[in-house]
Design a protein around this motif. Sequence first.
Motif, PDB file in Angstrom:
ATOM      1  N   THR A  12      72.553  26.379  24.089  1.00 17.18           N
ATOM      2  CA  THR A  12      72.712  26.663  22.660  1.00 17.18           C
ATOM      3  C   THR A  12      72.898  25.415  21.810  1.00 17.18           C
ATOM      4  O   THR A  12      72.535  25.407  20.644  1.00 17.18           O
ATOM      5  CB  THR A  12      73.904  27.614  22.421  1.00 17.18           C
ATOM      6  OG1 THR A  12      75.094  27.030  22.958  1.00 17.18           O
ATOM      7  CG2 THR A  12      73.659  28.964  23.058  1.00 17.18           C
ATOM      8  N   GLU A  13      73.455  24.366  22.378  1.00 21.33           N
ATOM      9  CA  GLU A  13      73.782  23.189  21.578  1.00 21.33           C
ATOM     10  C   GLU A  13      72.833  22.000  21.764  1.00 21.33           C
ATOM     11  O   GLU A  13      72.840  21.074  20.961  1.00 21.33           O
ATOM     12  CB  GLU A  13      75.217  22.737  21.862  1.00 21.33           C
ATOM     13  CG  GLU A  13      76.259  23.789  21.563  1.00 21.33           C
ATOM     14  CD  GLU A  13      76.243  24.275  20.127  1.00 21.33           C
ATOM     15  OE1 GLU A  13      76.011  23.466  19.205  1.00 21.33           O
ATOM     16  OE2 GLU A  13      76.450  25.489  19.922  1.00 21.33           O
ATOM     17  N   LEU A  14      72.006  22.012  22.822  1.00 15.88           N
ATOM     18  CA  LEU A  14      71.112  20.884  23.069  1.00 15.88           C
ATOM     19  C   LEU A  14      70.141  20.628  21.921  1.00 15.88           C
ATOM     20  O   LEU A  14      69.985  19.476  21.499  1.00 15.88           O
ATOM     21  CB  LEU A  14      70.362  21.073  24.385  1.00 15.88           C
ATOM     22  CG  LEU A  14      69.452  19.920  24.822  1.00 15.88           C
ATOM     23  CD1 LEU A  14      70.239  18.619  24.950  1.00 15.88           C
ATOM     24  CD2 LEU A  14      68.773  20.259  26.139  1.00 15.88           C
ATOM     25  N   PRO A  15      69.489  21.646  21.359  1.00 20.64           N
ATOM     26  CA  PRO A  15      68.596  21.359  20.226  1.00 20.64           C
ATOM     27  C   PRO A  15      69.324  20.737  19.028  1.00 20.64           C
ATOM     28  O   PRO A  15      68.790  19.841  18.360  1.00 20.64           O
ATOM     29  CB  PRO A  15      68.020  22.730  19.865  1.00 20.64           C
ATOM     30  CG  PRO A  15      68.101  23.511  21.138  1.00 20.64           C
ATOM     31  CD  PRO A  15      69.374  23.039  21.792  1.00 20.64           C
ATOM     32  N   THR A  16      70.539  21.162  18.771  1.00 21.07           N
ATOM     33  CA  THR A  16      71.327  20.582  17.682  1.00 21.07           C
ATOM     34  C   THR A  16      71.658  19.128  17.985  1.00 21.07           C
ATOM     35  O   THR A  16      71.541  18.255  17.115  1.00 21.07           O
ATOM     36  CB  THR A  16      72.632  21.383  17.477  1.00 21.07           C
ATOM     37  OG1 THR A  16      72.290  22.736  17.239  1.00 21.07           O
ATOM     38  CG2 THR A  16      73.449  20.832  16.330  1.00 21.07           C
ATOM     39  N   TYR A  17      72.053  18.851  19.217  1.00 21.66           N
ATOM     40  CA  TYR A  17      72.355  17.472  19.639  1.00 21.66           C
ATOM     41  C   TYR A  17      71.125  16.592  19.499  1.00 21.66           C
ATOM     42  O   TYR A  17      71.196  15.467  18.996  1.00 21.66           O
ATOM     43  CB  TYR A  17      72.857  17.498  21.096  1.00 21.66           C
ATOM     44  CG  TYR A  17      72.982  16.140  21.730  1.00 21.66           C
ATOM     45  CD1 TYR A  17      74.026  15.290  21.388  1.00 21.66           C
ATOM     46  CD2 TYR A  17      72.052  15.711  22.669  1.00 21.66           C
ATOM     47  CE1 TYR A  17      74.145  14.036  21.975  1.00 21.66           C
ATOM     48  CE2 TYR A  17      72.154  14.470  23.260  1.00 21.66           C
ATOM     49  CZ  TYR A  17      73.208  13.633  22.907  1.00 21.66           C
ATOM     50  OH  TYR A  17      73.308  12.400  23.488  1.00 21.66           O
ATOM     51  N   MET A  18      69.977  17.110  19.941  1.00 22.87           N
ATOM     52  CA  MET A  18      68.741  16.326  19.870  1.00 22.87           C
ATOM     53  C   MET A  18      68.345  16.033  18.421  1.00 22.87           C
ATOM     54  O   MET A  18      67.859  14.950  18.122  1.00 22.87           O
ATOM     55  CB  MET A  18      67.598  17.086  20.552  1.00 22.87           C
ATOM     56  CG  MET A  18      67.828  17.314  22.014  1.00 22.87           C
ATOM     57  SD  MET A  18      67.593  15.833  22.936  1.00 22.87           S
ATOM     58  CE  MET A  18      66.434  16.380  24.116  1.00 22.87           C
ATOM     59  N   ALA A  19      68.574  16.989  17.542  1.00 20.64           N
ATOM     60  CA  ALA A  19      68.181  16.811  16.136  1.00 20.64           C
ATOM     61  C   ALA A  19      69.182  15.951  15.368  1.00 20.64           C
ATOM     62  O   ALA A  19      68.792  15.021  14.664  1.00 20.64           O
ATOM     63  CB  ALA A  19      68.033  18.169  15.456  1.00 20.64           C
ATOM     64  N   GLN A  20      70.468  16.240  15.506  1.00 19.23           N
ATOM     65  CA  GLN A  20      71.464  15.588  14.661  1.00 19.23           C
ATOM     66  C   GLN A  20      71.990  14.270  15.213  1.00 19.23           C
ATOM     67  O   GLN A  20      72.364  13.401  14.436  1.00 19.23           O
ATOM     68  CB  GLN A  20      72.620  16.546  14.395  1.00 19.23           C
ATOM     69  CG  GLN A  20      72.193  17.733  13.572  1.00 19.23           C
ATOM     70  CD  GLN A  20      73.332  18.691  13.284  1.00 19.23           C
ATOM     71  OE1 GLN A  20      74.462  18.493  13.717  1.00 19.23           O
ATOM     72  NE2 GLN A  20      73.036  19.747  12.559  1.00 19.23           N
TER      73      GLN A  20
END
Length: 150
Positions: A12-20
Amino acid sequence: MWQLMGFYTQLTELPTYMAQILHFDIQSNAALSAIPYLTSWWCGILISIFADWLLTKGYLSLATSYKIFNTIASVIPALGILGVAYVGCDKIAAQLLLAIPGAFVGAVYAGNQMNHIALSPKFAGTMYGITNAASNMCGFLAPYVIGTDY
């Protein structure tokens, strides 16, 4: 259950980490976020074949095999996620620390995923459904825990 907590946190959090944090664009983010799951799939097949070979040759008992492969599936990916916290914004190191240790999540198929068949072959599907429903509570708990301010 705690193994799935790490899985769902990453899911759930990997895409957010990759983007931000790593500042990947949406297309790169999509492809790179999938890599840990691809490596896990490939290694899951290879590790299962290896575990089967060890059992067939009699090098490990069934119980020992479950314990070893479940430990591998839990500890190595956890160390990789912890390592990501120490590499900062190094895109390559972060990707490697997610993909390579993440591959070892595939060992779960030679570990606890086989436990239901060993315990009760006749009711393995029902048991798996019950335990999977309980363990997938992490699917909604992981984002909640991540979003909680301490």
